[in-house]
Scaffold this motif. Sequence first.
Motif, PDB file in Angstrom:
ATOM      1  N   ASN A  73       3.813  -3.444   3.169  1.00 17.18           N
ATOM      2  CA  ASN A  73       3.544  -3.269   4.603  1.00 17.18           C
ATOM      3  C   ASN A  73       2.973  -1.883   4.857  1.00 17.18           C
ATOM      4  O   ASN A  73       3.516  -0.889   4.381  1.00 17.18           O
ATOM      5  CB  ASN A  73       4.831  -3.465   5.401  1.00 17.18           C
ATOM      6  CG  ASN A  73       5.296  -4.908   5.360  1.00 17.18           C
ATOM      7  OD1 ASN A  73       4.476  -5.823   5.322  1.00 17.18           O
ATOM      8  ND2 ASN A  73       6.606  -5.112   5.342  1.00 17.18           N
ATOM      9  N   GLU A  74       1.902  -1.840   5.639  1.00 18.68           N
ATOM     10  CA  GLU A  74       1.283  -0.544   5.902  1.00 18.68           C
ATOM     11  C   GLU A  74       2.178   0.347   6.759  1.00 18.68           C
ATOM     12  O   GLU A  74       2.045   1.553   6.762  1.00 18.68           O
ATOM     13  CB  GLU A  74      -0.085  -0.748   6.569  1.00 18.68           C
ATOM     14  CG  GLU A  74      -1.093  -1.338   5.585  1.00 18.68           C
ATOM     15  CD  GLU A  74      -2.459  -1.579   6.181  1.00 18.68           C
ATOM     16  OE1 GLU A  74      -2.954  -0.686   6.900  1.00 18.68           O
ATOM     17  OE2 GLU A  74      -3.018  -2.656   5.931  1.00 18.68           O
ATOM     18  N   ARG A  75       3.097  -0.291   7.479  1.00 19.16           N
ATOM     19  CA  ARG A  75       4.021   0.486   8.307  1.00 19.16           C
ATOM     20  C   ARG A  75       5.432  -0.032   8.059  1.00 19.16           C
ATOM     21  O   ARG A  75       5.697  -1.224   8.199  1.00 19.16           O
ATOM     22  CB  ARG A  75       3.663   0.297   9.783  1.00 19.16           C
ATOM     23  CG  ARG A  75       4.478   1.115  10.744  1.00 19.16           C
ATOM     24  CD  ARG A  75       3.912   0.920  12.164  1.00 19.16           C
ATOM     25  NE  ARG A  75       4.472   1.875  13.109  1.00 19.16           N
ATOM     26  CZ  ARG A  75       5.614   1.697  13.746  1.00 19.16           C
ATOM     27  NH1 ARG A  75       6.326   0.606  13.537  1.00 19.16           N
ATOM     28  NH2 ARG A  75       6.051   2.607  14.602  1.00 19.16           N
ATOM     29  N   SER A 102       8.324  -3.945   1.878  1.00 18.52           N
ATOM     30  CA  SER A 102       7.673  -5.187   1.471  1.00 18.52           C
ATOM     31  C   SER A 102       8.598  -6.338   1.833  1.00 18.52           C
ATOM     32  O   SER A 102       9.816  -6.209   1.724  1.00 18.52           O
ATOM     33  CB  SER A 102       7.426  -5.167  -0.045  1.00 18.52           C
ATOM     34  OG  SER A 102       7.011  -6.441  -0.494  1.00 18.52           O
ATOM     35  N   ALA A 103       8.037  -7.453   2.304  1.00 22.66           N
ATOM     36  CA  ALA A 103       8.885  -8.582   2.686  1.00 22.66           C
ATOM     37  C   ALA A 103       8.161  -9.899   2.447  1.00 22.66           C
ATOM     38  O   ALA A 103       6.930  -9.928   2.347  1.00 22.66           O
ATOM     39  CB  ALA A 103       9.275  -8.477   4.156  1.00 22.66           C
ATOM     40  N   LEU A 294       7.051   5.163   8.001  1.00 19.81           N
ATOM     41  CA  LEU A 294       6.352   5.341   6.724  1.00 19.81           C
ATOM     42  C   LEU A 294       5.030   4.573   6.788  1.00 19.81           C
ATOM     43  O   LEU A 294       5.025   3.344   6.888  1.00 19.81           O
ATOM     44  CB  LEU A 294       7.235   4.822   5.586  1.00 19.81           C
ATOM     45  CG  LEU A 294       6.590   4.669   4.206  1.00 19.81           C
ATOM     46  CD1 LEU A 294       5.931   5.967   3.754  1.00 19.81           C
ATOM     47  CD2 LEU A 294       7.634   4.226   3.186  1.00 19.81           C
ATOM     48  N   LEU A 295       3.933   5.319   6.764  1.00 21.15           N
ATOM     49  CA  LEU A 295       2.615   4.690   6.857  1.00 21.15           C
ATOM     50  C   LEU A 295       1.895   4.817   5.513  1.00 21.15           C
ATOM     51  O   LEU A 295       1.809   5.908   4.956  1.00 21.15           O
ATOM     52  CB  LEU A 295       1.772   5.371   7.946  1.00 21.15           C
ATOM     53  CG  LEU A 295       2.392   5.415   9.344  1.00 21.15           C
ATOM     54  CD1 LEU A 295       1.515   6.220  10.291  1.00 21.15           C
ATOM     55  CD2 LEU A 295       2.610   3.998   9.887  1.00 21.15           C
ATOM     56  N   VAL A 296       1.426   3.705   4.999  1.00 20.42           N
ATOM     57  CA  VAL A 296       0.603   3.766   3.775  1.00 20.42           C
ATOM     58  C   VAL A 296      -0.723   3.062   4.073  1.00 20.42           C
ATOM     59  O   VAL A 296      -0.751   2.035   4.740  1.00 20.42           O
ATOM     60  CB  VAL A 296       1.282   3.113   2.548  1.00 20.42           C
ATOM     61  CG1 VAL A 296       2.514   3.872   2.127  1.00 20.42           C
ATOM     62  CG2 VAL A 296       1.648   1.666   2.801  1.00 20.42           C
ATOM     63  N   THR A 297      -1.795   3.635   3.571  1.00 20.63           N
ATOM     64  CA  THR A 297      -3.113   3.052   3.847  1.00 20.63           C
ATOM     65  C   THR A 297      -3.472   2.053   2.751  1.00 20.63           C
ATOM     66  O   THR A 297      -2.908   2.074   1.653  1.00 20.63           O
ATOM     67  CB  THR A 297      -4.195   4.144   3.867  1.00 20.63           C
ATOM     68  OG1 THR A 297      -4.200   4.751   2.566  1.00 20.63           O
ATOM     69  CG2 THR A 297      -3.914   5.191   4.923  1.00 20.63           C
ATOM     70  N   ARG A 298      -4.420   1.182   3.069  1.00 17.47           N
ATOM     71  CA  ARG A 298      -4.953   0.256   2.049  1.00 17.47           C
ATOM     72  C   ARG A 298      -5.494   1.038   0.856  1.00 17.47           C
ATOM     73  O   ARG A 298      -5.327   0.653  -0.290  1.00 17.47           O
ATOM     74  CB  ARG A 298      -6.096  -0.583   2.636  1.00 17.47           C
ATOM     75  CG  ARG A 298      -5.682  -1.679   3.599  1.00 17.47           C
ATOM     76  CD  ARG A 298      -4.942  -2.797   2.907  1.00 17.47           C
ATOM     77  NE  ARG A 298      -3.527  -2.787   3.292  1.00 17.47           N
ATOM     78  CZ  ARG A 298      -2.562  -3.450   2.666  1.00 17.47           C
ATOM     79  NH1 ARG A 298      -2.829  -4.175   1.614  1.00 17.47           N
ATOM     80  NH2 ARG A 298      -1.319  -3.389   3.076  1.00 17.47           N
ATOM     81  N   GLU A 299      -6.175   2.153   1.169  1.00 18.94           N
ATOM     82  CA  GLU A 299      -6.780   2.967   0.097  1.00 18.94           C
ATOM     83  C   GLU A 299      -5.694   3.468  -0.856  1.00 18.94           C
ATOM     84  O   GLU A 299      -5.866   3.451  -2.069  1.00 18.94           O
ATOM     85  CB  GLU A 299      -7.532   4.184   0.668  1.00 18.94           C
ATOM     86  CG  GLU A 299      -8.796   3.866   1.453  1.00 18.94           C
ATOM     87  CD  GLU A 299      -8.491   3.313   2.850  1.00 18.94           C
ATOM     88  OE1 GLU A 299      -7.455   3.703   3.434  1.00 18.94           O
ATOM     89  OE2 GLU A 299      -9.276   2.475   3.343  1.00 18.94           O
TER      90      GLU A 299
END
Length: 490
Positions: A73-75, A102-103, A294-299
């Motif tokens: 999950n990006e967020r 992740s879910a 917690l933010l993760v980008t696609r990149e």
Amino acid sequence: MTNNWETVIGLEIHAQLSTESKIFCSCSTKFGDQPNANTCPVCLGLPGALPVLNWRAVELGARAALSLGLRINERSIFSRKNYFYPDLPKGYQISQFDQPFSADGTLEIMTAERDLAGHARNWTPKTVRITRLHLEEDAGKNVHEGLPDVDRYSYIDLNRAGTPLAEIVTEPDFRTSWEAYDYVNHVRRALLWVGASEADMEKGNLRCEANVSVRRTGEGFGTKVELKNLNSVRFMQRAIEFEVERQIKALEAGERVMQETRLWDERAAETRVMRSKEEAHDYRYFPEPDLPPLLVTREFIEEVRSAMPELPEARRQRFMEQYDLSFSDASQLTSDRALSDYYEAAAAAAGNPRGAANWIRSELLREIENAGISAAECPVAPDELGALVRSIDDGTISGKQGKEVLSEMFATGKSAAAIIAERGLVQLSDSGEIDGVIDEVMAASPAQLEQYRAGKEALFGYFVGQIMKASKGKANPKVVNERLKEKLKG
Ligand SMILES: [Zn+2]
């Protein structure tokens, strides 16, 4: 007895992520230091201390998720899980709750039932639903043994408090203890393979809990019992077997299964009540106010993915296609990343991928196991194993001699060529020289020769034996057979 009963198992794995420092502070995660040496106001839970997320833990969490084919999950949100326990000085654990990392994933594993000797029968794929994979901090440790006055005092070591964990939870999708066993092994190998975790159950950096219940076929879920203290995958499998039988026995005797936590006692080979779980915990989760989402980008996710090695299942499939290996060979050779690297290098050096696979599986792994080391520590370099396979393939030495040479290579670290030369092992394959030996043996055994020619063909073995003896075991058996048949015709 178990005919109309169905077993239902769900699993929770806590894997310690292999960071050097803790998840919300810069304290070391090193194991075995003096108690409470690696602590600071954050992991001691002192008032006013603020957590700061260790980005390495996020990276390794992403590796863990991707190694299992899960979506990230990006967020996601960190939440406080409130409960009181002496090893949790803050009074809450920072975990993730309604918006995890992740879910709703699925994972395909290979699983097989085992016969009484423990051998796998018919590997088949099985899809397991992964409820969630989230990031959280570990608690400290209460110590009740090995210190003065433990009858009156409990000791608390907070070195482990704040160590990053990935918690991986499945739906109740397992129906046998062996499915659970194969799943945990799959997860362990994946995490270790990509370097997300050491994933060693005996060292406690991978911990597993099993929720086990039974029901009559077609009925709703039974009451579940949580199993803990499972210090190896095998212990877990045995604990589940024991627990299933215990529950069925109780239900068939008209008793109830209580909702409780039970510990596996390996020595007594039984589970024991640890605590009742009649009242469900209310952890009163709420978002951690001291940490941003917690933010993760696609990149970022793609960067993590591209830095990962080829995953074990992909490698197994490639080995089967590229090297024409069976499922069972390819599975064993990809059971460990170092072993699979070793195999590929040896196969290339041998110029014979199946030959290299056979020698590794039948001989080298036995040496490795007897020596109690891992494939990564094997003293025989893959090039050297390849050279050995080559010298057998080209007839320089026999397969039987090859086994002796390999043992010596393993024990001394010498090259195949050096040992073959030192031992004078070069196999005699020249048919002219072998003819000479056959002639001598025939001349020395006139009676046997006469009987053979009169029809007593069983004497063929006698001649082979004499020739091998005369050549000190060096004659190439294939050439001996061919030439001897020819010569005995007269
Ligand atoms: Zn700290």
